[in-house]
Design a protein around this motif. Structure first.
Motif, PDB file in Angstrom:
ATOM      1  N   THR A 315       0.769  -1.141  -0.025  1.00 48.72           N
ATOM      2  CA  THR A 315      -0.073  -0.084  -0.001  1.00 48.72           C
ATOM      3  C   THR A 315       0.837   1.348   0.048  1.00 48.72           C
ATOM      4  O   THR A 315       0.504   2.294  -0.865  1.00 48.72           O
ATOM      5  CB  THR A 315      -0.979   0.006   1.219  1.00 48.72           C
ATOM      6  OG1 THR A 315      -1.583  -1.118   1.220  1.00 48.72           O
ATOM      7  CG2 THR A 315      -1.863   1.041   1.176  1.00 48.72           C
ATOM      8  N   ASP A 316       1.902   1.367   0.693  1.00 46.46           N
ATOM      9  CA  ASP A 316       2.748   2.319   0.810  1.00 46.46           C
ATOM     10  C   ASP A 316       3.403   2.597  -0.470  1.00 46.46           C
ATOM     11  O   ASP A 316       3.519   3.739  -1.045  1.00 46.46           O
ATOM     12  CB  ASP A 316       3.992   2.100   1.824  1.00 46.46           C
ATOM     13  CG  ASP A 316       3.276   2.345   3.331  1.00 46.46           C
ATOM     14  OD1 ASP A 316       2.068   2.780   3.547  1.00 46.46           O
ATOM     15  OD2 ASP A 316       4.023   1.506   4.236  1.00 46.46           O
ATOM     16  N   ALA A 317       3.994   1.527  -0.960  1.00 47.39           N
ATOM     17  CA  ALA A 317       4.476   1.604  -2.330  1.00 47.39           C
ATOM     18  C   ALA A 317       3.610   2.287  -3.471  1.00 47.39           C
ATOM     19  O   ALA A 317       3.827   3.218  -4.299  1.00 47.39           O
ATOM     20  CB  ALA A 317       5.215   0.168  -2.684  1.00 47.39           C
ATOM     21  N   THR A 319       1.117   4.146  -2.947  1.00 52.27           N
ATOM     22  CA  THR A 319       0.730   5.390  -2.428  1.00 52.27           C
ATOM     23  C   THR A 319       1.815   6.379  -3.008  1.00 52.27           C
ATOM     24  O   THR A 319       1.615   7.687  -3.438  1.00 52.27           O
ATOM     25  CB  THR A 319       0.448   5.556  -0.911  1.00 52.27           C
ATOM     26  OG1 THR A 319      -0.430   4.668  -0.303  1.00 52.27           O
ATOM     27  CG2 THR A 319       0.166   7.242  -0.669  1.00 52.27           C
ATOM     28  N   GLY A 320       3.001   5.999  -2.920  1.00 52.39           N
ATOM     29  CA  GLY A 320       3.984   6.779  -3.221  1.00 52.39           C
ATOM     30  C   GLY A 320       4.045   6.943  -4.787  1.00 52.39           C
ATOM     31  O   GLY A 320       4.364   7.873  -5.484  1.00 52.39           O
ATOM     32  N   ALA A 321       3.876   5.691  -5.362  1.00 55.65           N
ATOM     33  CA  ALA A 321       3.858   5.895  -6.830  1.00 55.65           C
ATOM     34  C   ALA A 321       2.694   6.700  -7.508  1.00 55.65           C
ATOM     35  O   ALA A 321       2.714   7.356  -8.372  1.00 55.65           O
ATOM     36  CB  ALA A 321       3.725   4.329  -7.107  1.00 55.65           C
ATOM     37  N   SER A 323       1.618   9.247  -5.797  1.00 55.54           N
ATOM     38  CA  SER A 323       1.944  10.620  -5.912  1.00 55.54           C
ATOM     39  C   SER A 323       2.799  11.072  -6.628  1.00 55.54           C
ATOM     40  O   SER A 323       2.624  12.295  -7.356  1.00 55.54           O
ATOM     41  CB  SER A 323       2.523  10.823  -4.247  1.00 55.54           C
ATOM     42  OG  SER A 323       1.744  10.555  -3.243  1.00 55.54           O
ATOM     43  N   ARG A 324       3.709  10.200  -7.139  1.00 55.68           N
ATOM     44  CA  ARG A 324       4.711  10.638  -8.073  1.00 55.68           C
ATOM     45  C   ARG A 324       3.865  10.875  -9.490  1.00 55.68           C
ATOM     46  O   ARG A 324       4.243  11.737 -10.273  1.00 55.68           O
ATOM     47  CB  ARG A 324       5.732   9.465  -8.191  1.00 55.68           C
ATOM     48  CG  ARG A 324       6.704   9.537  -7.327  1.00 55.68           C
ATOM     49  CD  ARG A 324       8.051   9.022  -7.496  1.00 55.68           C
ATOM     50  NE  ARG A 324       7.654   7.247  -7.586  1.00 55.68           N
ATOM     51  CZ  ARG A 324       7.451   6.482  -6.758  1.00 55.68           C
ATOM     52  NH1 ARG A 324       7.546   6.816  -5.223  1.00 55.68           N
ATOM     53  NH2 ARG A 324       7.320   5.187  -6.901  1.00 55.68           N
ATOM     54  N   TRP A 325       2.977  10.113  -9.750  1.00 53.15           N
ATOM     55  CA  TRP A 325       2.060  10.282 -10.773  1.00 53.15           C
ATOM     56  C   TRP A 325       1.326  11.532 -11.071  1.00 53.15           C
ATOM     57  O   TRP A 325       1.121  11.982 -11.842  1.00 53.15           O
ATOM     58  CB  TRP A 325       1.214   8.959 -11.077  1.00 53.15           C
ATOM     59  CG  TRP A 325       1.886   7.650 -11.421  1.00 53.15           C
ATOM     60  CD1 TRP A 325       3.200   7.491 -11.739  1.00 53.15           C
ATOM     61  CD2 TRP A 325       1.323   6.136 -11.269  1.00 53.15           C
ATOM     62  NE1 TRP A 325       3.406   6.027 -11.770  1.00 53.15           N
ATOM     63  CE2 TRP A 325       2.299   5.413 -11.539  1.00 53.15           C
ATOM     64  CE3 TRP A 325       0.019   5.964 -10.770  1.00 53.15           C
ATOM     65  CZ2 TRP A 325       2.141   3.811 -11.611  1.00 53.15           C
ATOM     66  CZ3 TRP A 325      -0.277   4.467 -10.773  1.00 53.15           C
ATOM     67  CH2 TRP A 325       0.845   3.617 -10.993  1.00 53.15           C
ATOM     68  N   SER A 326       0.712  11.854  -9.836  1.00 53.36           N
ATOM     69  CA  SER A 326      -0.073  12.946  -9.898  1.00 53.36           C
ATOM     70  C   SER A 326       0.853  14.222  -9.861  1.00 53.36           C
ATOM     71  O   SER A 326       0.403  15.235 -10.506  1.00 53.36           O
ATOM     72  CB  SER A 326      -0.540  13.086  -8.179  1.00 53.36           C
ATOM     73  OG  SER A 326      -1.297  14.399  -8.090  1.00 53.36           O
ATOM     74  N   ASP A 327       1.919  14.351  -9.192  1.00 51.42           N
ATOM     75  CA  ASP A 327       2.980  15.282  -9.629  1.00 51.42           C
ATOM     76  C   ASP A 327       3.498  15.460 -10.872  1.00 51.42           C
ATOM     77  O   ASP A 327       3.567  16.665 -11.577  1.00 51.42           O
ATOM     78  CB  ASP A 327       4.208  15.222  -8.769  1.00 51.42           C
ATOM     79  CG  ASP A 327       3.898  15.427  -7.267  1.00 51.42           C
ATOM     80  OD1 ASP A 327       2.949  15.905  -6.960  1.00 51.42           O
ATOM     81  OD2 ASP A 327       4.658  14.705  -6.362  1.00 51.42           O
TER      82      ASP A 327
END
Length: 422
Positions: A315-317, A319-321, A323-327
């Motif tokens: 889940t953490d991985a 979420t980070g992915a 976030s990176r996709w959103s940025d």
């Protein structure tokens, strides 16, 4: 003398002599094939003579079988009132049926033992019949042996006839030896086949007649045997046997009861042992089942913890992915907006350039019209002023600096223009 004349050896010698005469010159059997195979070598002649000896023995057995069959048929229709009549019918004949009558009724046994004696007489007759074919079996075995002996002799002659210095001249002797080898073998095998099938047919017929004689003797001769007499010894033996049979039955019952008791005790002991074993087995199974269930629960809890840890990490991985996709998506959107503004400015610039190009085209047309007018009217000054005004207007439209005056045309510039107009 008569027995000597009717022996198989005498008959075989006579048949062999008749065959040789018939195969001679002018004989009814004179033929190249017969001469080649039957008379081509002394071993072939010996094979033919041995075959005729076996054939004579089989022929004599066949002739004797006809007399035996008639005797059995006569015994089947006879009904002898007394033993003397049966013996008178048998006489001194050596045939199987009269011999069976004499063997049973010369000293007639009681009726209860007559059947056993008839069986013994039948077995003895069957043995004599088998022994009677001993000579035929020997001849049937010896005929192929003579053929193989001819093969060996022929091959020996062929090898001895080979001359290394004159192979062409010795070829006749070699082929002659090989002909002897193969011809004698073929003759022996053919004659042995004839003997085997002939012997089988005659012997089978005699055995069938012997079986029929046994049945006829049972029906015709057993009624002539005296009835069984009362024997005190036999009666006592019968009583003892009956008593022993009853005692054996009683003992069998006692032993059976003892065995049944023993088996019942063993069955009860086995049932108790089986019940205890089942209880112990069930207890062991329950204990093992509880331990296995506890161990399985522990393993399941450990596996659940590991699974939850893995889910949290995933889940953490994710979420980070995300976030990176959103940025990345925001940066791409901003770049697209900037790119859209630049494209809009570029479109405005292109529109302005298009307007300027259109004005330039209009001014060029006016200049061409003015030059044409100057050329036609000859008013040079007006043309110069018009050209100056047009140049000033063109400078203004193309982005010239306001307040800066347009350069005045000189006479050096006018002359080329006039010349071009002319």
């Amino acid at each position: 003398m008569l027995k000597l004349l009717t022996s198989p050896a005498t008959v075989a010698a006579a048949l062999t002599a008749l065959f040789l005469v018939a195969c001679g010159d002018g004989g009814p059997l004179a033929h190249p094939l017969i001469t080649r195979y039957a008379l081509g070598h002394p071993l072939a002649v010996a094979t033919v003579g041995l075959f005729f000896a076996g054939a004579a023995a089989v022929l004599m057995r066949a002739v004797g079988h006809r007399a035996e069959r008639r005797a059995v048929a006569a015994l089947a229709i006879c009904r002898f009132p007394t033993t003397a009549d049966a013996l008178a019918w048998a006489g001194e004949s050596r045939l199987a049926a009269p011999s069976r009558v004499r063997g049973l009724l010369t000293d007639p046994p009681p009726a209860d033992r007559a059947e056993t004696r008839l069986g013994a007489l039948h077995e003895s007759a069957a043995d004599r019949l088998h022994d009677g074919y001993g000579l035929v079996r020997t001849i049937t075995w010896a005929v192929p042996i003579l053929g193989f002996l001819g093969t060996v002799v022929g091959i020996t002659l062929a090898i001895a006839g080979i001359d290394p210095d004159g192979l062409g001249e010795s070829l006749g002797e070699v082929t002659g030896g090989l002909a002897v080898a193969f011809d004698t073998t073929a003759l022996a095998l053919a004659l042995s086949l004839v003997l085997v099938f002939g012997t089988h047919a005659v012997q089978g017929a005699e055995l069938s007649n012997l079986e029929r004689l046994r049945d006829v003797a049972f029906r015709a001769l057993l009624p002539l045997c005296p009835a069984a007499e009362e024997d005190p010894v036999r009666a006592a033996a019968a009583d003892v046997a009956e008593l022993m049979r009853r005692r054996a039955g009683d003992l069998a019952e006692v032993h059976a009861a003892a065995w049944r008791g023993s088996l019942e005790e063993m069955r009860s002991a086995w049932a108790e042992t089986l019940t205890e074993s089942r209880a112990a087995f069930a207890a062991g199974i329950r204990a093992e089942t509880a331990a296995a269930a506890e161990a399985a629960e522990r393993r399941q809890q450990a596996a659940g913890q590991e699974f939850l840890s893995a889910v949290r990490a995933a889940t953490d991985a994710m979420t980070g992915a995300v976030s990176r996709w959103s940025d990345g998506f925001e940066e791409a959107a901003a770049a697209d907006v900037d790119r859209s503004d630049r494209l809009r400015d570029l479109a405005d610039s292109l529109a302005a350039i298009a307007e300027r190009t259109e004005a330039h085209s209009m001014i060029a047309g006016r200049i061409d019209a003015g030059l044409a007018t100057v050329n036609e009217a000859g008013h040079f000054e007006e043309a110069v002023h018009s050209l100056t005004a047009a140049a000033h207007l063109l400078t203004m439209r193309l982005g010239g600096v306001p307040g800066q005056s347009a350069p005045q045309p000189t006479s050096a510039h006018v002359v080329p223009s006039q010349r071009r107009a002319a």
